[in-house]
Design a protein around this motif. Structure first.
Motif, PDB file in Angstrom:
ATOM      1  N   VAL A 439       0.843  -1.198   0.000  1.00  0.00           N
ATOM      2  CA  VAL A 439       0.000   0.000   0.000  1.00  0.00           C
ATOM      3  C   VAL A 439       0.879   1.248   0.000  1.00  0.00           C
ATOM      4  O   VAL A 439       0.458   2.321   0.434  1.00  0.00           O
ATOM      5  CB  VAL A 439      -0.965   0.009   1.205  1.00  0.00           C
ATOM      6  N   SER A 440       2.097   1.141  -0.497  1.00  0.00           N
ATOM      7  CA  SER A 440       3.024   2.271  -0.522  1.00  0.00           C
ATOM      8  C   SER A 440       2.553   3.361  -1.478  1.00  0.00           C
ATOM      9  O   SER A 440       1.734   3.113  -2.372  1.00  0.00           O
ATOM     10  CB  SER A 440       4.417   1.785  -0.937  1.00  0.00           C
ATOM     11  N   GLN A 441       3.067   4.567  -1.260  1.00  0.00           N
ATOM     12  CA  GLN A 441       2.782   5.723  -2.123  1.00  0.00           C
ATOM     13  C   GLN A 441       1.290   6.017  -2.210  1.00  0.00           C
ATOM     14  O   GLN A 441       0.685   6.048  -3.275  1.00  0.00           O
ATOM     15  CB  GLN A 441       3.366   5.487  -3.536  1.00  0.00           C
ATOM     16  N   ASN A 442       0.671   6.214  -1.035  1.00  0.00           N
ATOM     17  CA  ASN A 442      -0.725   6.622  -0.942  1.00  0.00           C
ATOM     18  C   ASN A 442      -0.837   7.766   0.067  1.00  0.00           C
ATOM     19  O   ASN A 442       0.146   8.488   0.301  1.00  0.00           O
ATOM     20  CB  ASN A 442      -1.600   5.422  -0.548  1.00  0.00           C
ATOM     21  N   HIS A 443      -2.006   7.948   0.672  1.00  0.00           N
ATOM     22  CA  HIS A 443      -2.214   9.008   1.669  1.00  0.00           C
ATOM     23  C   HIS A 443      -2.731   8.418   2.975  1.00  0.00           C
ATOM     24  O   HIS A 443      -3.579   9.010   3.657  1.00  0.00           O
ATOM     25  CB  HIS A 443      -3.199  10.058   1.133  1.00  0.00           C
ATOM     26  N   CYS A 445      -2.735   7.044   6.913  1.00  0.00           N
ATOM     27  CA  CYS A 445      -2.293   7.698   8.136  1.00  0.00           C
ATOM     28  C   CYS A 445      -2.649   6.827   9.350  1.00  0.00           C
ATOM     29  O   CYS A 445      -3.485   5.936   9.262  1.00  0.00           O
ATOM     30  CB  CYS A 445      -2.968   9.071   8.262  1.00  0.00           C
ATOM     31  N   GLY A 446      -1.971   7.074  10.471  1.00  0.00           N
ATOM     32  CA  GLY A 446      -2.301   6.376  11.703  1.00  0.00           C
ATOM     33  C   GLY A 446      -1.315   5.269  12.028  1.00  0.00           C
ATOM     34  O   GLY A 446      -0.357   4.991  11.294  1.00  0.00           O
ATOM     35  N   LYS A 447      -1.582   4.602  13.135  1.00  0.00           N
ATOM     36  CA  LYS A 447      -0.701   3.549  13.624  1.00  0.00           C
ATOM     37  C   LYS A 447      -0.960   2.255  12.856  1.00  0.00           C
ATOM     38  O   LYS A 447      -2.101   1.845  12.673  1.00  0.00           O
ATOM     39  CB  LYS A 447      -0.918   3.321  15.117  1.00  0.00           C
ATOM     40  N   LEU A 448       0.127   1.610  12.458  1.00  0.00           N
ATOM     41  CA  LEU A 448       0.009   0.362  11.722  1.00  0.00           C
ATOM     42  C   LEU A 448      -0.354  -0.789  12.650  1.00  0.00           C
ATOM     43  O   LEU A 448       0.136  -0.851  13.785  1.00  0.00           O
ATOM     44  CB  LEU A 448       1.335   0.029  11.022  1.00  0.00           C
ATOM     45  N   PRO A 449      -1.182  -1.714  12.185  1.00  0.00           N
ATOM     46  CA  PRO A 449      -1.432  -2.926  12.974  1.00  0.00           C
ATOM     47  C   PRO A 449      -0.199  -3.833  12.928  1.00  0.00           C
ATOM     48  O   PRO A 449       0.677  -3.668  12.079  1.00  0.00           O
ATOM     49  CB  PRO A 449      -2.614  -3.571  12.240  1.00  0.00           C
ATOM     50  N   ALA A 450      -0.143  -4.793  13.804  1.00  0.00           N
ATOM     51  CA  ALA A 450       0.977  -5.737  13.813  1.00  0.00           C
ATOM     52  C   ALA A 450       0.892  -6.644  12.593  1.00  0.00           C
ATOM     53  O   ALA A 450      -0.105  -7.343  12.384  1.00  0.00           O
ATOM     54  CB  ALA A 450       0.945  -6.562  15.093  1.00  0.00           C
ATOM     55  N   THR A 451       1.938  -6.610  11.773  1.00  0.00           N
ATOM     56  CA  THR A 451       2.002  -7.453  10.579  1.00  0.00           C
ATOM     57  C   THR A 451       3.433  -7.946  10.385  1.00  0.00           C
ATOM     58  O   THR A 451       4.352  -7.519  11.074  1.00  0.00           O
ATOM     59  CB  THR A 451       1.584  -6.688   9.311  1.00  0.00           C
ATOM     60  N   LYS A 452       3.607  -8.813   9.421  1.00  0.00           N
ATOM     61  CA  LYS A 452       4.924  -9.374   9.088  1.00  0.00           C
ATOM     62  C   LYS A 452       5.549  -8.669   7.889  1.00  0.00           C
ATOM     63  O   LYS A 452       6.635  -9.048   7.436  1.00  0.00           O
ATOM     64  CB  LYS A 452       4.765 -10.855   8.757  1.00  0.00           C
ATOM     65  N   PRO A 454       7.376  -5.873   5.323  1.00  0.00           N
ATOM     66  CA  PRO A 454       8.511  -4.952   5.459  1.00  0.00           C
ATOM     67  C   PRO A 454       8.077  -3.496   5.336  1.00  0.00           C
ATOM     68  O   PRO A 454       6.950  -3.196   4.908  1.00  0.00           O
ATOM     69  CB  PRO A 454       9.413  -5.355   4.293  1.00  0.00           C
ATOM     70  N   ALA A 455       8.986  -2.592   5.679  1.00  0.00           N
ATOM     71  CA  ALA A 455       8.696  -1.152   5.622  1.00  0.00           C
ATOM     72  C   ALA A 455       8.321  -0.717   4.206  1.00  0.00           C
ATOM     73  O   ALA A 455       7.517   0.216   4.028  1.00  0.00           O
ATOM     74  CB  ALA A 455       9.906  -0.370   6.126  1.00  0.00           C
ATOM     75  N   SER A 456       8.882  -1.375   3.197  1.00  0.00           N
ATOM     76  CA  SER A 456       8.600  -0.992   1.807  1.00  0.00           C
ATOM     77  C   SER A 456       7.126  -1.144   1.454  1.00  0.00           C
ATOM     78  O   SER A 456       6.629  -0.478   0.538  1.00  0.00           O
ATOM     79  CB  SER A 456       9.444  -1.843   0.858  1.00  0.00           C
ATOM     80  N   ALA A 457       6.397  -1.996   2.167  1.00  0.00           N
ATOM     81  CA  ALA A 457       4.967  -2.183   1.894  1.00  0.00           C
ATOM     82  C   ALA A 457       4.151  -0.963   2.289  1.00  0.00           C
ATOM     83  O   ALA A 457       3.018  -0.791   1.822  1.00  0.00           O
ATOM     84  CB  ALA A 457       4.447  -3.414   2.634  1.00  0.00           C
ATOM     85  N   PHE A 458       4.722  -0.100   3.151  1.00  0.00           N
ATOM     86  CA  PHE A 458       3.979   1.052   3.684  1.00  0.00           C
ATOM     87  C   PHE A 458       4.653   2.386   3.364  1.00  0.00           C
ATOM     88  O   PHE A 458       4.148   3.448   3.760  1.00  0.00           O
ATOM     89  CB  PHE A 458       3.848   0.915   5.202  1.00  0.00           C
ATOM     90  N   ALA A 459       5.773   2.369   2.670  1.00  0.00           N
ATOM     91  CA  ALA A 459       6.565   3.583   2.438  1.00  0.00           C
ATOM     92  C   ALA A 459       5.805   4.610   1.614  1.00  0.00           C
ATOM     93  O   ALA A 459       4.927   4.272   0.813  1.00  0.00           O
ATOM     94  CB  ALA A 459       7.869   3.211   1.735  1.00  0.00           C
ATOM     95  N   GLY A 460       6.160   5.890   1.819  1.00  0.00           N
ATOM     96  CA  GLY A 460       5.630   6.956   0.980  1.00  0.00           C
ATOM     97  C   GLY A 460       4.193   7.333   1.256  1.00  0.00           C
ATOM     98  O   GLY A 460       3.492   7.806   0.363  1.00  0.00           O
ATOM     99  N   LEU A 464       1.818   7.435   8.328  1.00  0.00           N
ATOM    100  CA  LEU A 464       1.793   6.123   8.962  1.00  0.00           C
ATOM    101  C   LEU A 464       2.940   6.023   9.962  1.00  0.00           C
ATOM    102  O   LEU A 464       4.024   6.562   9.743  1.00  0.00           O
ATOM    103  CB  LEU A 464       1.931   5.005   7.914  1.00  0.00           C
ATOM    104  N   CYS A 465       2.693   5.286  11.045  1.00  0.00           N
ATOM    105  CA  CYS A 465       3.737   5.118  12.048  1.00  0.00           C
ATOM    106  C   CYS A 465       3.577   3.767  12.718  1.00  0.00           C
ATOM    107  O   CYS A 465       2.565   3.083  12.559  1.00  0.00           O
ATOM    108  CB  CYS A 465       3.672   6.245  13.086  1.00  0.00           C
ATOM    109  N   GLY A 466       4.599   3.389  13.470  1.00  0.00           N
ATOM    110  CA  GLY A 466       4.605   2.084  14.125  1.00  0.00           C
ATOM    111  C   GLY A 466       5.368   1.072  13.303  1.00  0.00           C
ATOM    112  O   GLY A 466       5.569   1.237  12.088  1.00  0.00           O
TER     113      GLY A 466
END
Length: 474
Positions: A439-443, A445-452, A454-460, A464-466
């Motif tokens: 879900v990278s390169q979107n808009h 926001c908020g705390k990420l749930p616990a998942t397996k 990598p950071a690249s899946a959420f970058a950009g 997002l935090c956590g």
């Protein structure tokens, strides 16, 4: 193929009445026990009933005829159970089974060794399937001396070297299956002699050269699979002679070129056409609209150009037109109206519509969807929430805009790619059940749930935090 099926059924029916024999020919018993002795691991107990002193005609996988002679030998592994496969070699003592007419060894996985030479010593043998094991080395140059064979399959092994030219002597064959090996060289011209053949499967090897123009005499051919090789050149003209009955034509993942021949429009019985991952260019013939029985069409990863013809199919099951030079603008109506489609892949097809306006006739059967690299807007939420068996949804590089926090999806979903869109909201905890997520390169926001993931899946994203990103600020 029908005559082979009828023959097999007749043999099976004869065997049903005779497998209760109290005796067992000593040669057959010795050959079978030697085969069992060559198996070093049998974790599932496939051969557990094979015991000396008991009637071998009652053992699992054994059928007899005329009292005590074994005529069929069938050993299947459990392809869906890891660690359940047989390990060992094929004993040459199987040559003792002089009345043997058919061998079916499938999914034994860890059976090693060279081509089984004992096949040449069984005068009654006509059907051999030794599939999905680890046999290796070259095919014997004198394989053509097995001229009484009706069906020969060594698919899914590790055989190397060329297909021997002596295959031209196997004139009784209705099936020749050598796919999924490491075979090299070209297709022997002598295959044209196999005029009774209904199945030719050579896919998944390292064969090269042009596809020879040999198909005119093979008038019974229904399945032709040459995919995943290194063939070059054009589709040979003699394939046109297969039009009346050919059902499967699979030429994908080669280096074929030229235009798609218009004679393919005469293949009225065609169920599956795979020309993907080649270098076909030009326009798809408008006459392909005549393929009213086509269920599976894959033209992806070529150099094909507009316009794509309207097809008059009653129901397409799988369609892949991705990565050509099409500008479809919308998902075609003949696709949307299909009640049985399970796979739709239209990546980079010049689609500029809103998903809010896409209303498929049936969403129940969809398993795979790839609409990446288009200009699609709207929200997939309504669609994702209606599917029952969706396994993969990809729509990267579009203009989708929706609240991901409200997204639900089928428990079957394993892959979700919404990267490079305009998605906002939070990432729902349900994504933890996926195998692949981007879900990278979107808009978001908020705390990420616990998942397996990598950071690249959420970058950009905006904020997002956590873990695995930076900690959230208190």
């Amino acid at each position: 193929m029908n005559s082979l099926f009828i023959c097999t059924v007749v043999i099976s029916l004869l065997c049903i009445n005779t497998t209760g024999a109290a005796t067992c020919h000593p040669d057959d018993e010795a050959g079978l026990l030697a085969f069992k002795a060559g198996i070093t691991r049998d974790p599932s107990g496939i051969l557990s009933t094979w015991k000396k002193g008991t009637a071998c005609c009652s053992w699992n996988g054994i059928n007899c005829f005329n009292g005590d002679r074994v005529i069929t030998l069938t050993v299947y592994g459990q392809s869906d159970v890891a660690g359940s496969f047989l390990t060992g070699t094929l004993s040459p003592s199987l040559s003792k089974l002089q009345n043997l007419s058919s061998i079916h060894f499938t999914d034994l996985k860890n059976i090693t060794g060279p081509f089984p030479q004992f096949l040449f010593q069984l005068p009654q043998l006509t059907i051999v399937y030794i599939e999905n094991s680890r046999l290796s080395g070259p095919l014997p140059v004198n394989i053509g001396s097995l001229s009484q064979f009706y069906a020969l399959s060594f698919e899914g092994n590790r055989f190397t070297g060329p297909i021997p030219s002596s295959v031209s002597n196997l004139t009784q064959l209705t099936q020749l299956r050598l796919g999924g090996n490491l075979l090299t060289g070209t297709i022997p011209l002598g295959i044209a002699n196999l005029k009774l053949m209904s199945v030719l499967s050579l896919g998944g090897n390292r064969l090269s050269g042009t596809i020879p123009d040999i198909f005119k005499p093979i008038t019974e051919l229904r399945f032709l699979t040459l995919s995943n090789n290194r063939f070059s050149g054009n589709i040979p003209p003699s394939i046109a002679s297969l039009a009346p009955i050919l059902r499967f034509l699979e030429l994908g993942n080669n280096n074929l070129s030229g235009t798609i021949p218009s004679f393919l429009s005469r293949f009225k019985a065609l169920d599956t056409l795979d020309l993907s991952r080649n270098r076909f260019s030009g326009v798809v013939p408008k006459s392909l609209a005549n393929l009213t029985k086509i269920f599976n069409l894959d033209l992806s990863h070529n150099l094909l150009t507009d316009p794509f013809p309207v097809l008059f199919v009653k129901g397409i099951e799988s369609l892949d037109l991705s990565y050509n030079q099409f500008h479809l603008k919308t998902i075609p109506t003949w696709v949307t109206s299909s009640p049985i489609i399970f796979s739709l892949k239209l990546a980079k097809c010049g689609i500029k519509m809103s998903l809010d306006n896409w209303k498929p006739a049936q969403t129940y059967y969809y398993d795979f969807i790839d609409l990446s690299e288009n200009e699609i807007s709207g929200s997939p939420a309504r669609f994702l929430n209606q599917t029952e068996f969706l396994v993969e949804f990809k729509a990267a590089g579009n203009k989708l805009r929706f609240d991901m926090g409200k997204l639900k999806f089928a428990k079957t979903l394993k892959t979700l790619d919404l990267s490079r869109n305009l998605v906002f909201g939070k990432v729902p905890a349900t994504v933890a059940g996926l195998q692949s997520l981007n879900v990278s390169q979107n808009h978001l926001c908020g705390k990420l749930p616990a998942t397996k993931f990598p950071a690249s899946a959420f970058a950009g994203n905006d904020c997002l935090c956590g873990s695995p990103l930076s900690p959230c600020k208190v």
